[in-house]
Design a protein around this motif. Structure first.
Motif, PDB file in Angstrom:
ATOM      1  N   LYS A 334      52.413  58.491  43.981  1.00  0.00           N
ATOM      2  CA  LYS A 334      51.105  58.694  44.796  1.00  0.00           C
ATOM      3  C   LYS A 334      50.627  60.128  45.309  1.00  0.00           C
ATOM      4  O   LYS A 334      49.646  60.507  45.310  1.00  0.00           O
ATOM      5  CB  LYS A 334      51.285  57.723  46.255  1.00  0.00           C
ATOM      6  CG  LYS A 334      51.150  56.256  45.852  1.00  0.00           C
ATOM      7  CD  LYS A 334      51.572  55.437  47.062  1.00  0.00           C
ATOM      8  CE  LYS A 334      51.733  54.084  47.044  1.00  0.00           C
ATOM      9  NZ  LYS A 334      51.851  53.405  48.262  1.00  0.00           N
ATOM     10  N   ILE A 335      51.533  60.801  45.455  1.00  0.00           N
ATOM     11  CA  ILE A 335      51.399  62.138  45.917  1.00  0.00           C
ATOM     12  C   ILE A 335      50.682  63.164  44.871  1.00  0.00           C
ATOM     13  O   ILE A 335      50.059  63.762  45.160  1.00  0.00           O
ATOM     14  CB  ILE A 335      52.797  62.863  46.328  1.00  0.00           C
ATOM     15  CG1 ILE A 335      53.431  62.047  47.490  1.00  0.00           C
ATOM     16  CG2 ILE A 335      52.563  64.318  46.786  1.00  0.00           C
ATOM     17  CD1 ILE A 335      54.855  62.538  48.025  1.00  0.00           C
ATOM     18  N   VAL A 336      51.267  62.653  43.654  1.00  0.00           N
ATOM     19  CA  VAL A 336      50.966  63.551  42.448  1.00  0.00           C
ATOM     20  C   VAL A 336      49.304  63.054  42.280  1.00  0.00           C
ATOM     21  O   VAL A 336      48.488  63.909  42.065  1.00  0.00           O
ATOM     22  CB  VAL A 336      51.731  63.091  41.106  1.00  0.00           C
ATOM     23  CG1 VAL A 336      51.164  63.936  39.909  1.00  0.00           C
ATOM     24  CG2 VAL A 336      52.884  63.658  41.427  1.00  0.00           C
ATOM     25  N   LEU A 337      48.868  61.800  42.157  1.00  0.00           N
ATOM     26  CA  LEU A 337      47.539  61.270  42.001  1.00  0.00           C
ATOM     27  C   LEU A 337      46.699  61.858  43.243  1.00  0.00           C
ATOM     28  O   LEU A 337      45.450  62.021  42.839  1.00  0.00           O
ATOM     29  CB  LEU A 337      47.479  59.853  41.994  1.00  0.00           C
ATOM     30  CG  LEU A 337      48.456  59.274  40.719  1.00  0.00           C
ATOM     31  CD1 LEU A 337      48.429  57.798  40.757  1.00  0.00           C
ATOM     32  CD2 LEU A 337      47.676  59.588  39.565  1.00  0.00           C
ATOM     33  N   ASP A 338      47.368  62.152  44.131  1.00  0.00           N
ATOM     34  CA  ASP A 338      46.296  62.538  45.252  1.00  0.00           C
ATOM     35  C   ASP A 338      45.871  63.857  44.943  1.00  0.00           C
ATOM     36  O   ASP A 338      44.755  64.237  45.728  1.00  0.00           O
ATOM     37  CB  ASP A 338      47.305  62.601  46.785  1.00  0.00           C
ATOM     38  CG  ASP A 338      47.298  60.966  47.248  1.00  0.00           C
ATOM     39  OD1 ASP A 338      46.498  60.362  46.634  1.00  0.00           O
ATOM     40  OD2 ASP A 338      48.094  60.846  48.139  1.00  0.00           O
ATOM     41  N   SER A 339      46.283  64.827  44.207  1.00  0.00           N
ATOM     42  CA  SER A 339      45.849  65.849  44.013  1.00  0.00           C
ATOM     43  C   SER A 339      44.586  65.965  42.968  1.00  0.00           C
ATOM     44  O   SER A 339      44.142  66.933  42.687  1.00  0.00           O
ATOM     45  CB  SER A 339      47.181  66.716  43.176  1.00  0.00           C
ATOM     46  OG  SER A 339      47.624  66.207  42.183  1.00  0.00           O
ATOM     47  N   PHE A 340      44.369  64.719  42.348  1.00  0.00           N
ATOM     48  CA  PHE A 340      43.303  64.928  41.377  1.00  0.00           C
ATOM     49  C   PHE A 340      42.153  64.053  42.185  1.00  0.00           C
ATOM     50  O   PHE A 340      42.280  63.401  43.031  1.00  0.00           O
ATOM     51  CB  PHE A 340      43.650  63.896  40.439  1.00  0.00           C
ATOM     52  CG  PHE A 340      44.808  64.389  39.371  1.00  0.00           C
ATOM     53  CD1 PHE A 340      44.507  65.358  38.505  1.00  0.00           C
ATOM     54  CD2 PHE A 340      45.795  63.779  39.522  1.00  0.00           C
ATOM     55  CE1 PHE A 340      45.608  65.908  37.598  1.00  0.00           C
ATOM     56  CE2 PHE A 340      47.128  64.181  38.789  1.00  0.00           C
ATOM     57  CZ  PHE A 340      46.911  65.148  37.769  1.00  0.00           C
ATOM     58  N   ASN A 341      41.045  64.851  42.036  1.00  0.00           N
ATOM     59  CA  ASN A 341      39.784  64.233  42.842  1.00  0.00           C
ATOM     60  C   ASN A 341      39.116  63.233  41.832  1.00  0.00           C
ATOM     61  O   ASN A 341      39.497  63.239  40.598  1.00  0.00           O
ATOM     62  CB  ASN A 341      39.015  65.575  43.113  1.00  0.00           C
ATOM     63  CG  ASN A 341      38.388  66.308  42.075  1.00  0.00           C
ATOM     64  OD1 ASN A 341      38.052  65.822  41.003  1.00  0.00           O
ATOM     65  ND2 ASN A 341      38.406  67.580  42.070  1.00  0.00           N
ATOM     66  N   ASN A 342      38.272  62.596  42.499  1.00  0.00           N
ATOM     67  CA  ASN A 342      37.573  61.429  41.611  1.00  0.00           C
ATOM     68  C   ASN A 342      36.629  61.883  40.619  1.00  0.00           C
ATOM     69  O   ASN A 342      36.570  61.485  39.393  1.00  0.00           O
ATOM     70  CB  ASN A 342      36.733  60.673  42.317  1.00  0.00           C
ATOM     71  CG  ASN A 342      37.559  59.732  43.657  1.00  0.00           C
ATOM     72  OD1 ASN A 342      38.779  59.712  43.106  1.00  0.00           O
ATOM     73  ND2 ASN A 342      36.919  59.580  44.533  1.00  0.00           N
ATOM     74  N   LYS A 347      34.940  62.430  34.627  1.00  0.00           N
ATOM     75  CA  LYS A 347      34.915  63.163  33.601  1.00  0.00           C
ATOM     76  C   LYS A 347      35.754  62.756  32.332  1.00  0.00           C
ATOM     77  O   LYS A 347      35.226  62.933  31.146  1.00  0.00           O
ATOM     78  CB  LYS A 347      34.792  64.937  33.649  1.00  0.00           C
ATOM     79  CG  LYS A 347      33.851  65.155  34.991  1.00  0.00           C
ATOM     80  CD  LYS A 347      33.974  66.630  35.045  1.00  0.00           C
ATOM     81  CE  LYS A 347      32.648  67.120  36.299  1.00  0.00           C
ATOM     82  NZ  LYS A 347      33.191  68.585  36.485  1.00  0.00           N
ATOM     83  N   LEU A 348      36.905  62.753  32.736  1.00  0.00           N
ATOM     84  CA  LEU A 348      38.222  62.365  31.567  1.00  0.00           C
ATOM     85  C   LEU A 348      37.754  61.083  30.960  1.00  0.00           C
ATOM     86  O   LEU A 348      37.603  60.943  29.506  1.00  0.00           O
ATOM     87  CB  LEU A 348      39.381  62.245  32.478  1.00  0.00           C
ATOM     88  CG  LEU A 348      40.652  61.821  31.482  1.00  0.00           C
ATOM     89  CD1 LEU A 348      40.772  62.749  30.161  1.00  0.00           C
ATOM     90  CD2 LEU A 348      41.872  61.632  31.923  1.00  0.00           C
TER      91      LEU A 348
END
Length: 359
Positions: A334-342, A347-348
């Motif tokens: 969860k901590i890693v995924l929180d660093s990515f914004n929506n 866009k991916l």
């Protein structure tokens, strides 16, 4: 409010926050320490709520259940076990928290285990009187009847018969059958999980640590580790060759800049293969492989298995392995995924293939 008026509590920012009965952790690494500690801190409030429920005539079943629970909470037996388990689990909970730290090194972890064993043993030797004194003060404060330690123990159903010398009194029951028995079980569990041989082996492995230019390197302990693997180092000649290789190996890797930025034994073994040093120091490389194949289950592994029952439920029990793996990674990291914004994620997915609409 009464405690604040009487000066028992201090007011201020972050103090005296509302406390509830904490839910026990879902993982085996969790401890009931927080739950029991909260029950102890809000004991009077719990009793007041149960007393109110016991006077409620609208639901007889709930009333009877509240009276039964209140009778158990107001018993000396419950108060004694509550204080005892808070003391014992307070030690093991701190040990659990320490061992689960990702930046914890083996030496400090083993020292913490030894320290916890000594503290528990000290409670067994000299902790009875202080524990009984705290329980007595707690009972006086909350109007719990204190049992006479010289009277015969009565469990609520039938009087327990002891040895041929006579019946068991309350002192023997609480001091021997409960206090010492619980502590002995805890010490036995710790000694089983962290026996002397395992701790010695882990401390030897710690000598392979790369931090601060192989500061923890200890030739004697690494040789002691090799003697534990007689099938891999069967003769005295093999041990002598290993000793020579270790002396040359430590000078070599300390002077090689390629080994400065490594963080784990696994990275060290990979770098040795890349640098062809596993051919130069075959015995040292064998020692590294023996350290890597030890069956060690970390807290992260335990959490991953615990997360499976939350991801793959009865409603979602037909998901494929890949979808399960992706879901577990998203849940655990969860901590890693929180660093990515929506916007980055949108866009991916938009760039994967052409779509009729803009996401």
């Amino acid at each position: 409010m009464e405690a604040l008026v009487e000066g028992e509590l201090e007011s201020g920012t972050g103090l005296n926050q509302e406390v509830g009965i904490k839910r026990p952790s879902d993982t085996r690494w969790g401890s009931h320490f927080s739950s029991l500690l909260n029950i102890k801190n809000i004991y009077s409030s719990i009793c007041e709520v149960l007393e109110d429920l016991g006077r409620d005539n609208s639901d007889r079943d709930r009333k009877a259940e509240a009276i039964r629970i209140l009778r158990s909470l107001k018993s000396f037996d419950f108060v004694f076990c509550l204080h005892l388990m808070v003391d014992i689990l307070g030690i093991t909970n701190h040990l659990n928290t320490t061992l689960q730290r990702k930046d914890q090194d083996i030496v400090n972890a083993m020292n913490q285990v030894s320290s916890s064993k000594r503290v528990i043993q000290e409670i067994r030797d000299v902790g009875w009187e202080p524990l009984l004194g705290n329980i007595t003060l707690f009972c006086d404060k909350h109007d719990v009847r204190i049992v006479d330690m010289e009277h015969e123990y009565y469990d609520g159903f039938s009087r327990r018969r002891g040895s041929q010398d006579g019946n068991v009194n309350n002192l023997h029951h609480y001091h021997v059958d409960v206090f010492k028995a619980v502590i002995d079980m805890q010490l036995q569990e710790l000694n089983h999980r962290f026996n002397e041989a395992n701790m010695k082996l882990l401390l030897c492995i710690a000598c392979l640590c790369l931090h601060e230019s192989f500061k923890a390197f200890d030739l004697d302990k690494l040789m002691e580790m090799a003697t534990l693997y007689r099938e891999d180092f069967p003769t005295e000649y093999d041990l002598q060759v290993l000793e020579v290789e270790l002396k040359n190996y430590i000078k070599d890797v300390r002077e090689d800049e390629r080994f400065n930025q490594l963080k784990s034994i696994g990275e060290l073994s990979k770098k040795m293969v890349e640098a062809q040093k596993h051919i130069i120091y075959p015995k040292v490389y064998l020692l590294l492989k023996l350290a890597l194949i030890l069956p060690v289950a970390t807290a992260s592994v335990e959490r991953a298995f615990s997360a499976m029952k939350l991801i793959k439920t009865d409603v979602r029990n037909k998901m494929g392995d890949q979808f399960l793996s992706d879901s577990l990674v998203s849940y655990i990291e969860k901590i890693v995924l929180d660093s990515f914004n929506n916007n980055t994620i949108v866009k991916l997915y938009q760039a994967i293939r052409s779509r009729r609409v803009q996401l």
